[in-house]
Design a protein around this motif. Structure first.
Motif, PDB file in Angstrom:
ATOM      1  N   LYS A   1     -71.049 -28.563 -19.474  1.00 54.66           N
ATOM      2  CA  LYS A   1     -70.431 -28.560 -18.017  1.00 54.66           C
ATOM      3  C   LYS A   1     -68.739 -28.410 -17.769  1.00 54.66           C
ATOM      4  O   LYS A   1     -68.284 -28.508 -16.835  1.00 54.66           O
ATOM      5  CB  LYS A   1     -70.367 -29.944 -18.113  1.00 54.66           C
ATOM      6  CG  LYS A   1     -72.407 -30.532 -17.936  1.00 54.66           C
ATOM      7  CD  LYS A   1     -71.972 -31.867 -18.101  1.00 54.66           C
ATOM      8  CE  LYS A   1     -74.101 -32.380 -17.479  1.00 54.66           C
ATOM      9  NZ  LYS A   1     -74.378 -33.529 -17.292  1.00 54.66           N
ATOM     10  N   ASN A   2     -68.635 -27.816 -19.401  1.00 57.91           N
ATOM     11  CA  ASN A   2     -67.130 -27.555 -19.348  1.00 57.91           C
ATOM     12  C   ASN A   2     -66.081 -28.123 -18.869  1.00 57.91           C
ATOM     13  O   ASN A   2     -65.030 -28.096 -17.616  1.00 57.91           O
ATOM     14  CB  ASN A   2     -66.709 -25.743 -17.953  1.00 57.91           C
ATOM     15  CG  ASN A   2     -65.841 -24.837 -18.357  1.00 57.91           C
ATOM     16  OD1 ASN A   2     -65.426 -24.958 -19.530  1.00 57.91           O
ATOM     17  ND2 ASN A   2     -64.737 -24.991 -17.638  1.00 57.91           N
ATOM     18  N   THR A   3     -66.692 -29.765 -19.329  1.00 55.16           N
ATOM     19  CA  THR A   3     -65.692 -30.878 -18.830  1.00 55.16           C
ATOM     20  C   THR A   3     -65.167 -31.579 -19.726  1.00 55.16           C
ATOM     21  O   THR A   3     -66.591 -31.570 -20.657  1.00 55.16           O
ATOM     22  CB  THR A   3     -66.696 -31.525 -17.639  1.00 55.16           C
ATOM     23  OG1 THR A   3     -66.857 -30.866 -16.680  1.00 55.16           O
ATOM     24  CG2 THR A   3     -65.969 -32.536 -17.108  1.00 55.16           C
ATOM     25  N   VAL A   4     -63.839 -32.499 -19.741  1.00 54.55           N
ATOM     26  CA  VAL A   4     -63.602 -33.072 -21.094  1.00 54.55           C
ATOM     27  C   VAL A   4     -63.855 -34.560 -20.000  1.00 54.55           C
ATOM     28  O   VAL A   4     -63.341 -34.495 -18.786  1.00 54.55           O
ATOM     29  CB  VAL A   4     -62.212 -33.285 -21.730  1.00 54.55           C
ATOM     30  CG1 VAL A   4     -62.172 -34.078 -22.150  1.00 54.55           C
ATOM     31  CG2 VAL A   4     -62.642 -31.639 -21.991  1.00 54.55           C
ATOM     32  N   TYR A   5     -64.008 -35.942 -20.472  1.00 57.21           N
ATOM     33  CA  TYR A   5     -63.930 -37.175 -20.043  1.00 57.21           C
ATOM     34  C   TYR A   5     -63.245 -37.764 -20.862  1.00 57.21           C
ATOM     35  O   TYR A   5     -62.745 -37.774 -21.690  1.00 57.21           O
ATOM     36  CB  TYR A   5     -65.179 -37.365 -19.621  1.00 57.21           C
ATOM     37  CG  TYR A   5     -66.793 -36.884 -19.696  1.00 57.21           C
ATOM     38  CD1 TYR A   5     -67.235 -35.533 -20.221  1.00 57.21           C
ATOM     39  CD2 TYR A   5     -66.540 -36.974 -18.001  1.00 57.21           C
ATOM     40  CE1 TYR A   5     -68.160 -35.341 -19.941  1.00 57.21           C
ATOM     41  CE2 TYR A   5     -67.800 -36.003 -17.842  1.00 57.21           C
ATOM     42  CZ  TYR A   5     -68.342 -34.955 -18.232  1.00 57.21           C
ATOM     43  OH  TYR A   5     -69.550 -33.836 -17.770  1.00 57.21           O
TER      44      TYR A   5
END
Length: 126
Positions: free
Chosen positions: A75-79
């Motif tokens: 998702k090309n995402t860091v949380y």
């Protein structure tokens, strides 16, 4: 190349909030990501960072056990999941990217990062 932190808002002390760091123009999976925060008049401080795969992480002592960094490269995402928030966690939160994993000291340094996103404001009420 652009990073964007999102998910900030108002939460009561003891509550939780999840932030996201997304990228446009490049594949986030190739980069190590750090989360930082900064209050007005104060220096930007490192909170947590992760390598490109998510298998290695560092945390600042004052957030360990409360904050968790993770990533979903599909998702090309860091949380950044933040639990048990305190009023002193009120800050503008930023994410940043650099290509290479390194020591905790390096990964905590502001000038070690190549790309910075716009911040998102987190306000914790007492």
């Amino acid at each position: 190349v652009q990073l964007q932190a999102s998910g900030g808002g108002l939460v009561q002390a003891g509550g939780s909030l999840g932030l996201s760091c997304t990228a446009s123009g490049f594949a986030l999976e190739r980069y190590c990501i750090g989360w930082f925060r900064q209050a007005p008049g104060k220096e930007r401080e490192a909170l947590a960072c992760t390598d490109s795969s998510g298998s290695s992480t560092y945390y600042a002592n004052f957030v360990e056990g409360r904050f968790t960094i993770s990533r979903d490269n599909t998702k090309n995402t860091v949380y950044l999941q933040m639990n048990n928030l305190k009023p002193e966690d009120t800050d503008v939160y930023y994410c940043a990217a650099r290509p290479r994993w390194d020591t905790y000291r390096t990964m905590s340094a502001i000038d070690a990062y190549d790309y910075w996103g716009l911040g998102t404001l987190v306000t914790v009420s007492s």
